[in-house]
Design a protein around this motif. Structure first.
Motif, PDB file in Angstrom:
ATOM      1  N   GLU A  14       0.821  -1.214   0.000  1.00 44.06           N
ATOM      2  CA  GLU A  14       0.000   0.000   0.000  1.00 44.06           C
ATOM      3  C   GLU A  14       0.859   1.270   0.000  1.00 44.06           C
ATOM      4  OE1 GLU A  14      -2.647  -0.590   3.308  1.00 44.06           O
ATOM      5  OE2 GLU A  14      -3.735  -2.177   2.249  1.00 44.06           O
ATOM      6  N   ALA A  15       2.088   1.136   0.524  1.00 40.30           N
ATOM      7  CA  ALA A  15       3.006   2.289   0.553  1.00 40.30           C
ATOM      8  C   ALA A  15       3.888   2.323  -0.700  1.00 40.30           C
ATOM      9  CB  ALA A  15       3.867   2.233   1.813  1.00 40.30           C
ATOM     10  N   GLY A  16       3.628   1.412  -1.631  1.00 37.43           N
ATOM     11  CA  GLY A  16       4.426   1.368  -2.863  1.00 37.43           C
ATOM     12  C   GLY A  16       5.774   0.711  -2.675  1.00 37.43           C
ATOM     13  N   ALA A  17       5.942  -0.046  -1.581  1.00 42.33           N
ATOM     14  CA  ALA A  17       7.213  -0.737  -1.330  1.00 42.33           C
ATOM     15  C   ALA A  17       7.069  -2.218  -1.650  1.00 42.33           C
ATOM     16  CB  ALA A  17       7.637  -0.544   0.118  1.00 42.33           C
ATOM     17  N   MET A  18       8.204  -2.862  -1.933  1.00 39.49           N
ATOM     18  CA  MET A  18       8.192  -4.266  -2.328  1.00 39.49           C
ATOM     19  C   MET A  18       8.308  -5.195  -1.125  1.00 39.49           C
ATOM     20  SD  MET A  18      10.674  -6.799  -2.739  1.00 39.49           S
ATOM     21  CE  MET A  18      10.639  -8.385  -3.527  1.00 39.49           C
ATOM     22  N   GLU A  19       8.992  -4.719  -0.076  1.00 37.23           N
ATOM     23  CA  GLU A  19       9.224  -5.572   1.094  1.00 37.23           C
ATOM     24  C   GLU A  19       9.001  -4.757   2.361  1.00 37.23           C
ATOM     25  OE1 GLU A  19       9.026  -8.160   2.618  1.00 37.23           O
ATOM     26  OE2 GLU A  19      10.837  -9.373   2.448  1.00 37.23           O
ATOM     27  N   ALA A  20       8.677  -5.460   3.456  1.00 38.09           N
ATOM     28  CA  ALA A  20       8.575  -4.842   4.779  1.00 38.09           C
ATOM     29  C   ALA A  20       9.740  -5.344   5.619  1.00 38.09           C
ATOM     30  CB  ALA A  20       7.250  -5.215   5.426  1.00 38.09           C
ATOM     31  N   TRP A  21      10.316  -4.470   6.405  1.00 37.52           N
ATOM     32  CA  TRP A  21      11.361  -4.863   7.360  1.00 37.52           C
ATOM     33  C   TRP A  21      10.791  -4.737   8.759  1.00 37.52           C
ATOM     34  CZ3 TRP A  21      16.614  -2.176   5.662  1.00 37.52           C
ATOM     35  CH2 TRP A  21      17.170  -2.909   4.600  1.00 37.52           C
ATOM     36  N   PHE A  22      10.848  -5.822   9.514  1.00 39.12           N
ATOM     37  CA  PHE A  22      10.413  -5.786  10.913  1.00 39.12           C
ATOM     38  C   PHE A  22      11.489  -5.103  11.759  1.00 39.12           C
ATOM     39  CE2 PHE A  22       8.055  -9.651   9.457  1.00 39.12           C
ATOM     40  CZ  PHE A  22       6.774  -9.191   9.721  1.00 39.12           C
ATOM     41  N   VAL A  23      11.027  -4.257  12.689  1.00 37.39           N
ATOM     42  CA  VAL A  23      11.939  -3.546  13.597  1.00 37.39           C
ATOM     43  C   VAL A  23      11.560  -3.911  15.033  1.00 37.39           C
ATOM     44  CG1 VAL A  23      12.746  -1.283  14.359  1.00 37.39           C
ATOM     45  CG2 VAL A  23      12.215  -1.666  11.946  1.00 37.39           C
ATOM     46  N   ASP A  24      12.539  -4.433  15.785  1.00 36.89           N
ATOM     47  CA  ASP A  24      12.229  -4.934  17.136  1.00 36.89           C
ATOM     48  C   ASP A  24      12.137  -3.801  18.162  1.00 36.89           C
ATOM     49  OD1 ASP A  24      14.845  -4.294  17.874  1.00 36.89           O
ATOM     50  OD2 ASP A  24      15.576  -6.363  17.748  1.00 36.89           O
ATOM     51  N   ASP A  25      11.855  -4.174  19.415  1.00 39.46           N
ATOM     52  CA  ASP A  25      11.633  -3.175  20.484  1.00 39.46           C
ATOM     53  C   ASP A  25      12.854  -2.303  20.735  1.00 39.46           C
ATOM     54  OD1 ASP A  25       9.117  -4.051  20.825  1.00 39.46           O
ATOM     55  OD2 ASP A  25       9.497  -5.243  22.633  1.00 39.46           O
ATOM     56  N   LEU A  26      14.034  -2.811  20.405  1.00 36.75           N
ATOM     57  CA  LEU A  26      15.255  -2.028  20.619  1.00 36.75           C
ATOM     58  C   LEU A  26      15.567  -1.128  19.423  1.00 36.75           C
ATOM     59  CD1 LEU A  26      17.445  -4.803  22.306  1.00 36.75           C
ATOM     60  CD2 LEU A  26      16.296  -2.864  23.418  1.00 36.75           C
TER      61      LEU A  26
END
Ligand code: PMP
Length: 287
Positions: free
Chosen positions: A165-177
């Motif tokens: 939906e943001a026009g990106a191909m992949e999502a990167w998960f970002v942890d609590d830190l």
């Protein structure tokens, strides 16, 4: 000729390939999977994917449905019947079919096995790699056993949808830190501002990517500086280069994170070279 799927010992037309409604994979995501890239009809990184399959199954106390040798024969037969040279093969093994209950049934089940084969357009893939792709960061919200390659992929699917939906191909998960763990269907890498390759270590809650593993060996052979150490989205944006690895993406340059350009905002020399080296190596070692 139509696509052919494998379902529990039989090759069937893809449109008629079905599993039981009480398959525990369907009801409880009690199933694991693997994906092999296919080059000229051969399985890339075959050993690595088999080893991870055995490990994922072992962690869930699901027996290997057949020996590695037999599985290799069936996978190759599925590829042959689909006449696919460039693409991928998907294997899923669930615990099997049983009346719905959470705990594993006490009587051993026959694991349910399915395979599907997909074609990819390697020319279009190369054009995409030459342009590079964008990623969107999302909060890490997966369970703590991302090292097991289960079909419980809803957080990954939701993250990918948000990226799309943001026009990106992949999502990167970002942890609590505040550190990137991995992509929704790939491992994440940068060439940091000092020119060192960096990717998350496998003690973190990530999938031990087979492409990642093979690429680390290539990087060692090429004597390039590398650290298995976390990085933040800000470090990725300040990096010289970024890229992702996976059986689907191979080695794919990332040119923007959250809409901000990485490096020159175009695929960098390291990622481009590593993509070529990985493909050469994968083709040469494919079985
Ligand atoms: N992380 C996740 C969450 C994935 O789904 C994948 C692709 N299966 C990867 C990493 C990359 O793993 P591999 O190189 O073994 O395809």
């Amino acid at each position: 000729m139509g696509r052919i799927a494998y379902v529990n010992g039989r090759f069937v037309p893809h449109s008629e390939a079905v599993v039981h409604i009480e398959d525990r994979g369907y009801q409880l995501a009690d199933a694991v999977y693997e994906v092999w890239a296919l080059f000229d009809g051969k399985l890339a990184d075959a050993e690595g994917h088999f080893a991870r399959l055995e490990r994922s199954l072992g962690e869930l106390s699901i027996p290997m449905p057949m020996t590695r040798v037999a599985l290799t024969l069936v996978l190759k037969e599925a590829v042959r019947r689909n006449r696919v040279r460039e693409g991928s093969i998907y294997l899923q093994v669930s615990r099997g079919v049983a009346p719905r209950q959470h705990a594993y049934p006490s009587d051993p089940l026959r694991p349910a096995v399915i395979m599907t084969v997909s074609r990819v357009d390697r020319v279009a893939d190369e054009l995409r790699a030459a342009k590079g792709v964008s990623v969107l960061t999302v909060p890490e919200n997966r369970w703590g056993r991302a090292d097991i390659k289960t079909v419980g992929l809803l957080p990954n699917a939701m993250a990918k949808q948000k990226a799309k939906e943001a026009g990106a191909m992949e999502a990167w998960f970002v942890d609590d830190l505040g550190f990137v763990t991995e992509g929704a269907s790939s491992n994440a890498w940068i060439v940091d501002s000092d020119g060192r390759l960096r990717t998350r270590d496998t003690n973190a809650n990530i999938l031990r990517g087979i492409t990642r593993h093979t690429l680390l060996k290539i990087i060692g052979r090429e004597d390039l500086p590398v650290d298995e150490r976390p990085f933040t989205p800000a470090e990725a944006i300040a990096a010289k280069e970024a890229f992702i690895t996976g059986a689907g993406s191979l080695v794919l340059p990332v040119i923007a994170v959250d809409g901000k350009p990485v490096g020159e905002g175009s695929p960098g020399p390291v990622a481009t070279r590593l993509r070529r080296l990985y493909i050469e190596q994968a083709k040469a070692a494919a079985i």
